[in-house]
Design a protein around this motif. Structure first.
Motif, PDB file in Angstrom:
ATOM      1  N   MET A  39       0.824  -1.207   0.000  1.00 26.31           N
ATOM      2  CA  MET A  39       0.000   0.000   0.000  1.00 26.31           C
ATOM      3  C   MET A  39       0.860   1.259   0.000  1.00 26.31           C
ATOM      4  O   MET A  39       0.587   2.209  -0.748  1.00 26.31           O
ATOM      5  N   ASN A  40       1.906   1.278   0.820  1.00 25.42           N
ATOM      6  CA  ASN A  40       2.789   2.444   0.852  1.00 25.42           C
ATOM      7  C   ASN A  40       3.509   2.628  -0.482  1.00 25.42           C
ATOM      8  O   ASN A  40       3.736   3.763  -0.929  1.00 25.42           O
ATOM      9  N   ASP A  41       3.875   1.520  -1.110  1.00 26.86           N
ATOM     10  CA  ASP A  41       4.515   1.584  -2.425  1.00 26.86           C
ATOM     11  C   ASP A  41       3.558   2.178  -3.458  1.00 26.86           C
ATOM     12  O   ASP A  41       3.946   3.026  -4.271  1.00 26.86           O
ATOM     13  N   TYR A  42       2.304   1.749  -3.419  1.00 25.72           N
ATOM     14  CA  TYR A  42       1.290   2.280  -4.343  1.00 25.72           C
ATOM     15  C   TYR A  42       1.069   3.776  -4.118  1.00 25.72           C
ATOM     16  O   TYR A  42       1.018   4.566  -5.072  1.00 25.72           O
ATOM     17  N   LEU A  43       0.944   4.173  -2.863  1.00 27.13           N
ATOM     18  CA  LEU A  43       0.703   5.583  -2.544  1.00 27.13           C
ATOM     19  C   LEU A  43       1.875   6.454  -2.987  1.00 27.13           C
ATOM     20  O   LEU A  43       1.684   7.553  -3.521  1.00 27.13           O
ATOM     21  N   GLN A  44       3.092   5.957  -2.784  1.00 28.18           N
ATOM     22  CA  GLN A  44       4.274   6.733  -3.161  1.00 28.18           C
ATOM     23  C   GLN A  44       4.400   6.858  -4.676  1.00 28.18           C
ATOM     24  O   GLN A  44       4.660   7.945  -5.206  1.00 28.18           O
ATOM     25  N   LYS A  45       4.193   5.760  -5.389  1.00 27.27           N
ATOM     26  CA  LYS A  45       4.338   5.776  -6.846  1.00 27.27           C
ATOM     27  C   LYS A  45       3.251   6.607  -7.522  1.00 27.27           C
ATOM     28  O   LYS A  45       3.459   7.114  -8.625  1.00 27.27           O
ATOM     29  N   ASN A  46       2.113   6.735  -6.885  1.00 25.43           N
ATOM     30  CA  ASN A  46       1.018   7.521  -7.455  1.00 25.43           C
ATOM     31  C   ASN A  46       0.915   8.914  -6.833  1.00 25.43           C
ATOM     32  O   ASN A  46      -0.079   9.605  -7.017  1.00 25.43           O
ATOM     33  N   GLN A  47       1.952   9.286  -6.072  1.00 26.01           N
ATOM     34  CA  GLN A  47       2.110  10.639  -5.535  1.00 26.01           C
ATOM     35  C   GLN A  47       0.958  11.071  -4.628  1.00 26.01           C
ATOM     36  O   GLN A  47       0.519  12.224  -4.659  1.00 26.01           O
ATOM     37  N   PHE A  48       0.465  10.147  -3.819  1.00 25.67           N
ATOM     38  CA  PHE A  48      -0.532  10.507  -2.816  1.00 25.67           C
ATOM     39  C   PHE A  48       0.154  11.207  -1.646  1.00 25.67           C
ATOM     40  O   PHE A  48       1.288  10.878  -1.294  1.00 25.67           O
ATOM     41  N   VAL A  49      -0.533  12.150  -1.054  1.00 21.82           N
ATOM     42  CA  VAL A  49      -0.033  12.840   0.133  1.00 21.82           C
ATOM     43  C   VAL A  49      -1.103  12.767   1.217  1.00 21.82           C
ATOM     44  O   VAL A  49      -2.293  12.603   0.928  1.00 21.82           O
ATOM     45  N   VAL A  50      -0.673  12.881   2.459  1.00 21.03           N
ATOM     46  CA  VAL A  50      -1.619  12.871   3.573  1.00 21.03           C
ATOM     47  C   VAL A  50      -2.445  14.148   3.526  1.00 21.03           C
ATOM     48  O   VAL A  50      -1.910  15.252   3.441  1.00 21.03           O
ATOM     49  N   SER A  51      -3.751  14.001   3.561  1.00 16.57           N
ATOM     50  CA  SER A  51      -4.642  15.148   3.466  1.00 16.57           C
ATOM     51  C   SER A  51      -5.908  14.852   4.261  1.00 16.57           C
ATOM     52  O   SER A  51      -5.896  14.015   5.172  1.00 16.57           O
ATOM     53  N   GLU A  52      -6.990  15.511   3.901  1.00 16.05           N
ATOM     54  CA  GLU A  52      -8.277  15.240   4.534  1.00 16.05           C
ATOM     55  C   GLU A  52      -9.397  15.617   3.579  1.00 16.05           C
ATOM     56  O   GLU A  52      -9.212  16.387   2.631  1.00 16.05           O
ATOM     57  N   TRP A  53     -10.550  15.035   3.823  1.00  9.50           N
ATOM     58  CA  TRP A  53     -11.742  15.332   3.028  1.00  9.50           C
ATOM     59  C   TRP A  53     -12.858  15.729   3.989  1.00  9.50           C
ATOM     60  O   TRP A  53     -13.413  14.906   4.688  1.00  9.50           O
ATOM     61  N   LYS A  54     -13.111  17.024   4.062  1.00  9.03           N
ATOM     62  CA  LYS A  54     -14.151  17.554   4.938  1.00  9.03           C
ATOM     63  C   LYS A  54     -13.981  17.053   6.369  1.00  9.03           C
ATOM     64  O   LYS A  54     -14.925  16.576   7.008  1.00  9.03           O
ATOM     65  N   GLY A  55     -12.738  17.126   6.852  1.00  8.25           N
ATOM     66  CA  GLY A  55     -12.422  16.725   8.214  1.00  8.25           C
ATOM     67  C   GLY A  55     -12.104  15.255   8.384  1.00  8.25           C
ATOM     68  O   GLY A  55     -11.705  14.829   9.471  1.00  8.25           O
ATOM     69  N   GLU A  56     -12.236  14.469   7.330  1.00  5.17           N
ATOM     70  CA  GLU A  56     -11.971  13.025   7.378  1.00  5.17           C
ATOM     71  C   GLU A  56     -10.562  12.748   6.858  1.00  5.17           C
ATOM     72  O   GLU A  56     -10.240  13.110   5.723  1.00  5.17           O
ATOM     73  N   PRO A  57      -9.683  12.122   7.649  1.00  5.53           N
ATOM     74  CA  PRO A  57      -8.323  11.833   7.189  1.00  5.53           C
ATOM     75  C   PRO A  57      -8.343  10.966   5.930  1.00  5.53           C
ATOM     76  O   PRO A  57      -9.088   9.983   5.845  1.00  5.53           O
ATOM     77  N   ALA A  58      -7.534  11.328   4.951  1.00  2.77           N
ATOM     78  CA  ALA A  58      -7.478  10.577   3.694  1.00  2.77           C
ATOM     79  C   ALA A  58      -6.201  10.948   2.951  1.00  2.77           C
ATOM     80  O   ALA A  58      -5.531  11.929   3.279  1.00  2.77           O
ATOM     81  N   TYR A  59      -5.865  10.137   1.949  1.00  7.16           N
ATOM     82  CA  TYR A  59      -4.750  10.451   1.060  1.00  7.16           C
ATOM     83  C   TYR A  59      -5.307  11.141  -0.183  1.00  7.16           C
ATOM     84  O   TYR A  59      -6.416  10.842  -0.629  1.00  7.16           O
ATOM     85  N   ARG A  60      -4.506  12.046  -0.760  1.00  6.53           N
ATOM     86  CA  ARG A  60      -4.967  12.795  -1.929  1.00  6.53           C
ATOM     87  C   ARG A  60      -3.873  12.869  -2.986  1.00  6.53           C
ATOM     88  O   ARG A  60      -2.690  12.973  -2.674  1.00  6.53           O
ATOM     89  N   THR A  61      -4.291  12.824  -4.254  1.00  8.88           N
ATOM     90  CA  THR A  61      -3.375  13.005  -5.371  1.00  8.88           C
ATOM     91  C   THR A  61      -4.109  13.732  -6.488  1.00  8.88           C
ATOM     92  O   THR A  61      -5.316  13.960  -6.408  1.00  8.88           O
ATOM     93  N   GLY A  62      -3.387  14.088  -7.551  1.00  9.68           N
ATOM     94  CA  GLY A  62      -4.012  14.783  -8.670  1.00  9.68           C
ATOM     95  C   GLY A  62      -3.880  16.288  -8.553  1.00  9.68           C
ATOM     96  O   GLY A  62      -3.105  16.813  -7.754  1.00  9.68           O
ATOM     97  N   ASP A  63      -4.654  17.003  -9.368  1.00  5.93           N
ATOM     98  CA  ASP A  63      -4.645  18.460  -9.343  1.00  5.93           C
ATOM     99  C   ASP A  63      -6.044  18.974  -9.646  1.00  5.93           C
ATOM    100  O   ASP A  63      -6.923  18.232 -10.076  1.00  5.93           O
TER     101      ASP A  63
END
Length: 216
Positions: free
Chosen positions: A21-45
């Motif tokens: 999972m960490n390998d997938y998140l790193q290769k797809n450039q996910f960063v630690v973020s949140e969605w309306k107060g809910e912890p989540a990973y985010r990528t894209g623009d």
């Protein structure tokens, strides 16, 4: 539209699942973020791809994964349906590849025999365990597709600006993913083609619109 939710029974070691999972998140450039107060990973623009979100957990041998996108109006958008299909498709394909990697068979870990050679033994004279070779997410295919879409988008921009923009969006989303693969150069070239195609298509589109208005 409800977010994409998947419960995948794996019954694999937790450290293996965490590594993949960490390998997938790193290769797809996910960063630690949140969605309306809910912890989540985010990528894209926000401009071309749209923001993609993901959260996961692993308990009792079952992976729980949730994925969604942010719509134009800031609402939650699932990975199915026609709206945003150009951005959803590569994201969904990447998640399906992730599931395939997680379901791979883990090789049995053997122990080195006592050979008496320096460096072969671990602590307290115990033999070291051999590293376990496992397959990880491979984004090389995305890099190749980025270049293909980029060249097509650039070549067709003079004939159909709208189709060129569609192809460029498809290529750009794959280029970002492919930047973390062994074919990074191919992904970078594809991304550049896509950017040029989008700019050129917009210029041609606006120019054509202005000329049409002037003729009338």
């Amino acid at each position: 539209m409800a977010r994409y939710v998947k419960d995948l029974v794996l019954n694999k070691p937790e450290d293996f699942v965490t590594f993949i999972m960490n390998d997938y998140l790193q290769k797809n450039q996910f960063v630690v973020s949140e969605w309306k107060g809910e912890p989540a990973y985010r990528t894209g623009d926000a401009l071309i791809e749209g923001y993609k979100y993901l959260k996961w957990s692993y308990e009792n041998g079952t992976l729980h994964l949730e994925a969604w996108m942010k719509s134009t109006f800031g609402k939650e958008m699932g990975l199915d349906g026609f709206v945003g299909a150009l951005q959803k498709k590569p994201y969904r394909e990447g998640i399906e590849q992730l599931f395939h990697v997680l379901e791979q068979a883990i090789p049995e870990v053997g122990m080195n025999e006592m050979t008496g050679q320096q460096g072969m033994n671990g602590a307290n004279g115990q033999p070291k365990s051999q590293p376990v070779p496992v397959k990880t997410v491979d984004n090389s295919g995305a890099a190749t597709m980025a270049l293909v879409f980029g060249i097509l988008a650039f070549g067709i921009s003079f004939l159909s600006p709208l189709l060129s923009i569609i192809l460029a969006i498809l290529g750009y989303s794959r280029a970002r993913i492919g930047m973390q693969s062994a074919l990074k150069g191919r992904a970078k070239a594809g991304r550049n083609f896509c950017i040029v195609a989008i700019v050129l298509s917009i210029i041609l589109w606006v120019t054509n619109l202005v000329l049409t208005i002037m003729v009338r």
